[in-house]
Design an enzyme around this catalytic site. Structure first.
Site, short mmCIF file in Angstrom:
data_model
loop_
_atom_site.label_atom_id
_atom_site.label_comp_id
_atom_site.label_asym_id
_atom_site.label_seq_id
_atom_site.Cartn_x
_atom_site.Cartn_y
_atom_site.Cartn_z
CG ASP A 1 -1.84 7.69 2.64
OD1 ASP A 1 -1.05 8.09 3.35
OD2 ASP A 1 -3.00 8.07 2.80
CB SER B 1 -3.69 7.31 -3.97
OG SER B 1 -3.66 8.38 -4.49
N GLY C 1 -7.26 4.10 3.15
CA GLY C 1 -7.57 3.15 2.11
C GLY C 1 -8.68 3.35 1.15
CB VAL C 2 -11.90 4.77 2.22
CG1 VAL C 2 -13.31 5.14 1.48
CG2 VAL C 2 -12.04 3.89 3.20
CG ASN D 1 -3.65 12.42 -6.54
OD1 ASN D 1 -3.42 12.83 -7.39
ND2 ASN D 1 -4.55 12.47 -5.44
CG ASP E 1 -1.99 2.55 6.28
OD1 ASP E 1 -2.39 2.16 5.01
OD2 ASP E 1 -2.33 3.69 6.57
CG ASP F 1 -1.47 1.13 1.52
OD1 ASP F 1 -2.46 1.68 0.61
OD2 ASP F 1 -1.46 1.89 2.36
P1 B16 Z 1 -6.76 9.99 -3.97
P2 B16 Z 1 -3.49 4.10 -0.20
C1 B16 Z 1 -5.59 6.09 -0.17
O1 B16 Z 1 -4.28 5.71 -0.34
C2 B16 Z 1 -5.73 7.11 1.00
O2 B16 Z 1 -5.27 6.04 2.03
C3 B16 Z 1 -6.87 7.34 0.98
O3 B16 Z 1 -7.04 8.11 2.35
C4 B16 Z 1 -7.52 8.23 0.05
O4 B16 Z 1 -8.86 8.52 -0.01
C5 B16 Z 1 -7.11 7.31 -1.45
O5 B16 Z 1 -6.06 6.64 -1.33
C6 B16 Z 1 -7.61 7.89 -2.55
O6 B16 Z 1 -6.56 8.87 -2.86
O7 B16 Z 1 -7.76 11.16 -3.64
O8 B16 Z 1 -5.57 10.60 -4.17
O9 B16 Z 1 -7.21 9.18 -5.30
O10 B16 Z 1 -3.62 3.98 1.45
O11 B16 Z 1 -4.66 3.03 -0.85
O12 B16 Z 1 -2.27 4.08 -0.92
MG MG Z 2 -2.88 2.90 3.35
#
Ligand code: B16
Ligand code: MG
Length: 212
Positions: free
Chosen positions: A10, A115, A45-46, A117, A169, A8
């Site tokens: 973030d 994400s 993760g959402v 991003n 996480d 993962d």
């Molecule tokens: P984005 P991960 C997730 O990353 C974040 O934990 C979560 O808080 C966020 O809403 C999601 O990415 C979407 O991110 O707005 O940048 O598309 O933990 O799956 O790496």
């Molecule tokens: Mg995460």
């Protein structure tokens, strides 16, 4: 015993959660919505739109789909502005050394992130092109706890799910790994839910979990 590790992003490789918090907080304040760190923890993760739905639980009133999309885009603009503060210094040397060691042991390494991003963040960290595969919010239609993001990562690595270990996480991420028939290691917040095959106190503990 594993052939690949799917990370993962973030909360595992880096800590962009504080920027997510700041950007959502600014939007929530503007809309008069109560928002705190505890609610922010539920966003781990959402996906972006599902995160906004969680935030809107505290919104008194109705919001059209059009406005939701517009405000989520506004949050993303704020978030990307904040991400520009990130540099290669935000990559913990322990994380990089552990990744390098895993690679030297012959393991394939992938990203499995919700994400959209992810590419930009990896670039900021100096990790663009480092991973053998990147599966992120841009190549999935269902977000964690659905296993799609991890199954795609395994497919990109050309590995079977059961040959991969997921590092997460977030509870939603552990559930996604389990649903995908993959072993998982929890770090940070996810340790609490007691669902993982391994609980990591620190990132380099992964080397013990994986063995040599
Ligand atoms: P984005 P991960 C997730 O990353 C974040 O934990 C979560 O808080 C966020 O809403 C999601 O990415 C979407 O991110 O707005 O940048 O598309 O933990 O799956 O790496
Ligand atoms: Mg995460």
């Amino acid at each position: 015993k594993y052939k690949g590790i799917i990370f993962d992003l973030d909360g595992v490789i880096c800590h962009t959660d504080k920027y997510h918090y700041q950007a959502w907080k600014k939007l929530a304040d503007k809309l008069g919505i109560y928002f705190d760190q505890e609610i922010n923890n539920r966003l781990r993760g959402v996906s972006r739109m599902e995160s906004f739905d969680i935030i809107l639980e505290k919104y008194h009133g109705q919001m059209s789909q059009e406005d939701k999309v517009r405000y989520a885009a506004e949050k993303n603009d704020l978030y990307r502005e904040l991400l520009k503060n990130m540099t290669t210094d935000d990559l913990d040397p322990q994380v990089k050394e552990t990744l390098d060691t895993l690679r030297s042991r012959g393991l394939l390494l992938a990203i499995g992130s919700s994400s959209k991003n992810a590419g930009f963040i990896l670039e900021r960290l100096g990790l663009d092109g480092y991973f053998d595969a990147v599966s992120d919010g841009n190549n999935i239609s269902r977000s964690k706890p659905d296993p799609e993001v991890f199954l795609k990562a395994a497919e990109y690595l050309d590995l079977q799910p059961q040959d991969c270990l997921v590092v997460e996480d977030a509870q939603s991420g552990l559930e996604a790994a389990i649903a995908g028939n993959m072993d998982c290691a929890a770090i940070g917040d996810a340790v609490k839910c007691n669902k993982a095959n391994y609980n990591l106190e620190t990132f380099s503990d992964l080397l013990l979990a994986v063995g040599s």
